[in-house]
Design an enzyme around this catalytic site. Sequence first.
Site, PDB file in Angstrom:
ATOM      1  CD  GLU A   1      -3.216   0.771   2.271  1.00 37.24           C
ATOM      2  OE1 GLU A   1      -3.772   1.807   2.565  1.00 37.24           O
ATOM      3  OE2 GLU A   1      -3.315  -0.273   2.629  1.00 37.24           O
TER       4      GLU A   1
ATOM      5  CE  LYS B   1      -6.357  -1.566   5.261  1.00 42.62           C
ATOM      6  NZ  LYS B   1      -5.915  -0.687   4.274  1.00 42.62           N
TER       7      LYS B   1
ATOM      8  CG  ASP C   1       0.837 -16.436  12.495  1.00 50.82           C
ATOM      9  OD1 ASP C   1       0.160 -15.926  11.497  1.00 50.82           O
ATOM     10  OD2 ASP C   1       0.655 -17.437  12.854  1.00 50.82           O
TER      11      ASP C   1
ATOM     12  CG  HIS D   1      -4.479   7.777   0.193  1.00 48.88           C
ATOM     13  ND1 HIS D   1      -5.371   6.730   0.547  1.00 48.88           N
ATOM     14  CD2 HIS D   1      -3.797   8.136   1.251  1.00 48.88           C
ATOM     15  CE1 HIS D   1      -5.042   6.407   1.605  1.00 48.88           C
ATOM     16  NE2 HIS D   1      -4.217   7.072   2.085  1.00 48.88           N
TER      17      HIS D   1
END
Length: 424
Positions: free
Chosen positions: A81, A263, A279, A378
Amino acid sequence: MKINWSGFSKKTYPERLKMLRDSDLLSHELQENLEKNETLSVAIADQLSENVIGTFSLPFSIVPEVIVNNQAYTVPYVTEEPSVVAAASFACKIINRSGGFSAHVHQRLMIGQVALYQVPDREQACQEILNQKDQLLEIANQAYPSIVKRGGGAREIRVEKVSGQTDFLVVYLHVDTQEAMGANMLNTMLEALKPHLESLSRGQSLMGILSNYATESLVTSSCRIAFHYLSPNKDEARELADKIVLASHFAQADPYRAATHNKGIFNGIDALLIATGNDWRAIEAGAHAYASRDGLYRGLSLWTLDSEKEELIGEMTLPMPIATKGGSIGLNPRVVLSHELLGQPFAKDLAQIIVSMGLAQNFAALKALVGAGIQQGHMKLQAKSLALLAGAKEAEVPKLVDGLIAEKTFNLEKAKSILKELRS
């Protein structure tokens, strides 16, 4: 050694590697490996997984100079990202000016559980098991003596009655796994305990398995940011601080917002977990369970104000049972490089860095959301991705990016159209 990171992102790939080498952050051997693009070999991949037909690459980046507990770290990130690395670097620059992150490990024990069913008298079975606690801990340690030699081992046993569609008696084993994450260790110990627990409870064992809800491996990171670092305009800085706190409250109250809030935190945490060979699925599972610990799914971070000192305060606590040894950590050359860049940290130190990066990522996202808006930051990165997808060559990318931003239309069709004009 103080490193001047100014302009690092503008350097070429070979120049960045040379700077890392000259700053003693990269050994000559690992620099050569990077220059040769050495990555996980198919031969090793074939031993790590099934049905292997190749390996899969992602961008390997760094976030320079992250200060945690007064120590500066060069933090490796593996993410596709575009905005994540830029946001983390931006956030850490601001947070460093106010002293960086303060972090601590509450405890570092992993939890495994044996579920027993068809127990005729759960109350009596509880007492029988607890009366044999010392002997059961010894059995667990005998099943994995190497961890005891390294200073770890089984530390505690507790028993709970769990009822649902079926009544269970659940035995929880708490283990100090030292530098390992400890899944195999816990599972081996639990298998050794199962027959003894069946005998003591006169019930049947359903399973013995590690839990990823690592509530005995909590790590807290916090930071304090002076208002004037948010904006040179005093009123605007105070307004931004107020809005970041309100955004934090929103994530505590609304699970739809909390999911996106968290998130964003894991944009940074996962990038570092992947880079260090940990992990990330296990850590995410435990963290999302922790976010729901009071029955409502909430944002994992909390931001408050110290109006007297004119500071914004961020804090986050997460289960963070990561490892620096075991698994595939020593097999993947990029993972070896990550640990070298970080200065070979112990598991407790790495856990504190990881939680700090999650908090940094969260700060960057909230500041953008309540300020100019997340999309503005962005735009350039999105335009660059579109330029590459449209087939632009390296020298054409900057002009194509400028064209997309000027047009304020961000889609592949427009990118191809502008590229065609540039080439004609």
